[in-house]
Write an enzyme that holds these catalytic residues in place. Sequence first.
Site, PDB file in Angstrom:
ATOM      1  CD  GLU A 175     -11.914  -3.105  13.640  1.00 24.32           C
ATOM      2  OE1 GLU A 175     -12.793  -3.017  13.353  1.00 24.32           O
ATOM      3  OE2 GLU A 175     -11.132  -1.785  13.289  1.00 24.32           O
ATOM      4  N   GLY A 317     -11.867   2.505  11.935  1.00 21.05           N
ATOM      5  CA  GLY A 317     -11.612   1.249  11.605  1.00 21.05           C
ATOM      6  C   GLY A 317     -11.710   0.422  10.491  1.00 21.05           C
ATOM      7  CD  GLU A 318     -15.056  -0.572   7.436  1.00 20.64           C
ATOM      8  OE1 GLU A 318     -14.458   0.492   5.802  1.00 20.64           O
ATOM      9  OE2 GLU A 318     -15.695  -0.436   7.291  1.00 20.64           O
ATOM     10  N   GLY A 319      -9.209  -1.108   8.586  1.00 22.19           N
ATOM     11  CA  GLY A 319      -8.048  -1.209   8.140  1.00 22.19           C
ATOM     12  C   GLY A 319      -8.314   0.754   6.989  1.00 22.19           C
TER      13      GLY A 319
END
Length: 351
Positions: A175, A317-319
């Site tokens: 995300e 975050g962001e994977g």
Amino acid sequence: MTQQHWWLNAAAKLSESAQQQAQTRQNQLTKPQGSLGRLESIAIHLATMQNKLKPQIQQPHMLVFAGDHGIVAQGVSAFPQSVTIAMLTNFVKGGAAVATLCKQQQIELSVINCGTATACEHLTNIIHRPIMPGTHDFSQQAAMSAEQTLLALTLGKEQVERVASNACDFLMLGEMGIGNTSAASCLSALLLTEDVSTLTGAGTGLEGAALAHKQKVLTTSVARAAPLVNTALHALEQVGGLEIAAITGAYIRASQLGIPCFVDGFITTAAALLAVRLNPGVRAWLLFSHHSAELGHSALLTALDAQPLLNLGMRLGEGSGAAVAYAIVQQALTIHNNMATFTEAAVENKT
């Protein structure tokens, strides 16, 4: 499939026979039983999901969903909202952490614009499916309407169906959205019926008075929303995010199609909990990559009875955490599939 309430349809079934066969194989490999710990259970779990004695991941895919959050107007982030769009470009140009990890491990990366505050359809190599120009300020009103919430859920479903049509067999979700730790904290508080201040961490790096202000704003937001929440979907409408809704829909649809999902950190785990609350069968298709340093992650993992593979103090975050831990999954499969049995190696097994 029931289209109107598609998220309620059953998840795919796991293969008990494949699980038993994989466990038997692990017991026959040239090692003391259980000596490789979690590496053994990872391989067995994937065998159960793929219904194969020797599971393989051949088409991994990372879907990064992005969206803006109206709550940023209340000063809950150390970074301006413009960073969301700037990072979209950084993802597709290969400069973001998750992009570098995906490239190195040959994980296909897709970036989906769910709705940014400023229109950015001119950006290339991004899947543009904006539902609204970011959510509303949920300290003042619902983040999304019921219709917008369902559109965001369906966006996640459609993206999973897209990659499934290209033979995706392992899914990771990330995300991007300034303010989304605030949304995840409030969503978690409503789902867990806990004090949001105990679930609110630094996010983009807030400390001291700035963090205390964020906790105060989110406490007020949850107090506003709580009387209006009767279901998990209501919680999403009131304090969620477009990208969180899309990730939730993606987890649900992946489980229905029998695609294992590797959960990343705090925000995606909040979406995972929501997905499981909407459809309990989703839980069997989730693997957990790492324990985020974000304050609320422990409570979410406990609620999901999840044991992540790594604890590296990450909270980007962001994977990114899923992409780091993916290497361990591949190593677990390499051992399971290629290690010799006692018979093959002519090594005497224990009596």
